[in-house]
Each structure stands twice: as C-alpha cells, then as structure tokens.
Design an enzyme around this catalytic site. Structure first.
Site, PDB file in Angstrom:
ATOM      1  CG  ASP A 173      -1.002   4.756  -5.891  1.00 19.14           C
ATOM      2  OD1 ASP A 173      -1.667   5.498  -5.162  1.00 19.14           O
ATOM      3  OD2 ASP A 173      -0.894   3.539  -5.699  1.00 19.14           O
TER       4      ASP A 173
ATOM      5  CB  ALA B  48       2.452   4.254  -8.639  1.00 14.92           C
TER       6      ALA B  48
ATOM      7  N   GLY C 160       0.802  -1.224   0.000  1.00 13.21           N
ATOM      8  CA  GLY C 160       0.000   0.000   0.000  1.00 13.21           C
ATOM      9  C   GLY C 160       0.832   1.268   0.000  1.00 13.21           C
ATOM     10  CG  LEU C 161       4.038   1.782   2.018  1.00 14.83           C
ATOM     11  CD1 LEU C 161       5.352   1.575   2.755  1.00 14.83           C
ATOM     12  CD2 LEU C 161       3.231   2.890   2.723  1.00 14.83           C
ATOM     13  N   GLY C 162       2.531   2.221  -2.655  1.00 10.84           N
ATOM     14  CA  GLY C 162       2.639   2.696  -4.042  1.00 10.84           C
ATOM     15  C   GLY C 162       3.794   2.106  -4.827  1.00 10.84           C
TER      16      GLY C 162
HETATM   17  O1  PMV Z   1      -2.464   0.210  -2.413  1.00 17.77           O
HETATM   18  P1  PMV Z   1      -1.923   1.170  -3.376  1.00 17.77           P
HETATM   19  O2  PMV Z   1      -0.616   1.737  -2.982  1.00 17.77           O
HETATM   20  O3  PMV Z   1      -1.882   0.597  -4.759  1.00 17.77           O
HETATM   21  O4  PMV Z   1      -2.928   2.443  -3.414  1.00 17.77           O
HETATM   22  C1  PMV Z   1      -4.162   2.371  -4.091  1.00 17.77           C
HETATM   23  C2  PMV Z   1      -5.008   3.606  -3.849  1.00 17.77           C
HETATM   24  C3  PMV Z   1      -6.484   3.430  -4.237  1.00 17.77           C
HETATM   25  O5  PMV Z   1      -7.154   4.656  -3.930  1.00 17.77           O
HETATM   26  C4  PMV Z   1      -7.129   2.310  -3.414  1.00 17.77           C
HETATM   27  C5  PMV Z   1      -6.645   3.095  -5.712  1.00 17.77           C
HETATM   28  C6  PMV Z   1      -6.375   4.268  -6.654  1.00 17.77           C
HETATM   29  O6  PMV Z   1      -6.072   3.993  -7.820  1.00 17.77           O
HETATM   30  O7  PMV Z   1      -6.504   5.441  -6.248  1.00 17.77           O
END
Ligand code: PMV
Length: 294
Positions: A132, A90, A85-87
C-alpha cells in the site's frame, strides 16, 4: 515556520492481497484519488491534531528523526474513500511523512516516502506488506514482493486497464482481517500455504495477461483470486453479491480488493465498457465508479 503540504495516492490491488503478506507477489495500481494533508502553524497553542491521528503523527515524526511537532494544526482533504480497501491509511501515511518532511525543507524521494510511510502504517495495521505504502508513494502499475528484501518494479500494461470499483457499503478493518487470516494460517499452515501459493500463481499469470492486454484471461484470474480469498474467510456476503452482480452485468472478472471483511470490489470491464458497467452496477444499487489509474 511556514505551512507544509503532502499527498499520497489511493491504490487498487489487482491480484494477490493477503498472500503478499505471506511472501507471494502481488500487483497493484495507483489511483487518481488521493489524501492531502496541510500542516498549518497556529502558534504555541499546542498541537491541533485529531486524537485519532496522534499515534500516526508521532510515528511519522519518529521515523523522520524529527522532534515532536508543537503548535501545528493538521487539515486533511482529498477524494479517496476511507476504510474501504483503497489504501486510505497508506495514502494518509505517505501524505503525512511528505508534509512533515516539507516542514523541515526536506523533499523525500518516492522510495524514502514509501519506506517511512510503511513505518507509520504499522500503527494502523501491525504487519503491512508494504504494497500500500509503495503504491501510494510511487503510483503506476506495480509488481510487488515483500521480501526480504522488499522489491517492486513497474509493469508495462498492453493497454489501459478497463477497471471499475464498487463499494460493498461496509467499512472494513485491515488489521482485524490480516490478523485473523494470519492466525488461521499459523494454526493450519499445511492448508493455507498451498492456497497462498496458488494465489501467487494467479498473480504471475496475471502479469503476463496484463502485458499482453489479454483481458478475458485477466478477468478469469481475478474471479479465481476472489474465490480463493473467499475460501480464506476474508470476503463477506455483500462483497460476494457485488462480485456476482458485476459478472451478471457483463464484467470479464471481479474480486474483492484490499483486506476484505467489507470494503471495495473491483471488476474488469470489456475494453471501453467501463461506463456501461458502472451504470449497470448503479442500477443494482451499488456505489460504483470508474477507476482512474495514476
Ligand atoms: O485494505 P487495505 O487497503 O489496507 O489493503 C491491505 C492489503 C493486504 O494485502 C490485505 C495487507 C498488506 O499489508 O499487504
């Protein structure tokens, strides 16, 4: 052909993940941790790209209008934890488009890198909002709206954000988490629409709190955001436990960050209280560290 390099930053979503995919604003900050890619010519032995990255490399070359790469080895380095969840996807996408563009002796502006990397992000998870890739390319503290038109601007914080990251120990899958919530939202729009709207309200109030360095209020907003994300079904027992532990250890607020379903939580420490909060969370068994915003 010379070797080429590119890098992309990790990110933390402070407020507004998921609802941002459905048109609400969100606030994110770039991290000092990053993904680095090095492309090295290895002659005509064919591409040496890890199979799992082949679709991303193909999407990046297509987005850049380049012909498919041959005779290149791809090396990945960096200090950003993956799939929490830290991208990381991306950051990898931004690093990839920058390295490929450098092969062509093209320097991409942060906005170009973000736009192209968002095309690559679609390989990883179908409908990215763009937050991201935008944060991975620009860094800084950003207000983001997916639009259309997509727009972002820098937020001027009233002071350094005392943020701590704690990993739940579970990997997550952004595509599954975003897709699952999208299906639930499509089948009950009358339920989820107001919840996304409420999250948008927290983000607006959060921006004002950040600008005034009103950390206790920001903490409250983060904890409320976690409660709404939990209600949307994207939290887990481990994420709820780490959030509760952070609050018990004196955090002003805490929430999951990113797509959830595992991954990371963030906690807002009292000013200068980051080291104590990290130590307290580690004492409870969590892999916690101070967020280095960048
Ligand atoms: O979990 P991550 O780092 O891929 O963040 C995703 C963020 C979301 O809002 C859940 C999806 C998005 O594309 O904005």
């Amino acid at each position: 052909m010379n070797e080429a390099r590119g890098s992309g930053r990790g990110k933390i979503i402070l407020l507004g993940e998921h609802a941002v995919v459905h048109g609400e604003p969100a606030i994110a900050t770039g991290l000092g941790q990053e993904v680095r890619i090095r492309l090295v010519p290895v002659g005509e032995g064919g591409p040496r790209v890890p199979e799992v990255l082949r679709p991303a490399v193909d999407a990046a070359t297509a987005a850049l209008g380049m012909s498919p790469t041959r005779g290149l080895a791809l090396e990945i380095a960096g200090d950003l934890p993956v799939a929490v969840g830290l991208g990381s996807s991306a950051a990898l996408s931004v690093a990839l488009v920058r390295a490929l563009a450098a092969l062509d002796r093209r320097a991409l502006s942060p906005s170009e890198a973000a736009r192209l990397a968002n095309e690559v992000e679609k390989v990883f998870h179908g409908t990215p909002s763009g937050i991201d890739a935008t944060t991975a390319a620009h860094g800084g503290l950003l207000w983001f709206e997916t639009g259309p038109p997509m727009r972002w601007e820098e937020v001027a914080a009233g002071g350094p954000l005392p943020l701590v990251v704690a990993l739940s120990g579970e990997e997550h899958d952004t595509g599954r988490s975003v897709g699952g919530l999208r299906r639930r939202a499509e089948s009950s729009p009358e339920v989820y629409g107001p919840v996304f709207g409420a999250i948008g309200g927290l983000v607006r109030a959060g921006r004002a709190a950040i600008e005034r360095a009103a950390w206790p209020l920001l903490g409250e907003l983060m904890s409320m955001n976690h409660a709404l994300l939990r209600a949307c079904g994207v939290s887990t027992d481990a994420l709820d436990r780490v959030v509760d532990d952070a609050l018990r250890c004196g955090a002003l607020g805490a929430k999951l960050t990113g797509a959830g379903g595992g991954g990371a939580a963030i906690a807002l420490a009292s000013p200068d209280g980051e080291a104590d909060l990290v130590a307290a969370l580690r004492g409870r068994g969590w892999n916690a560290f101070r967020a280095r915003s960048a």
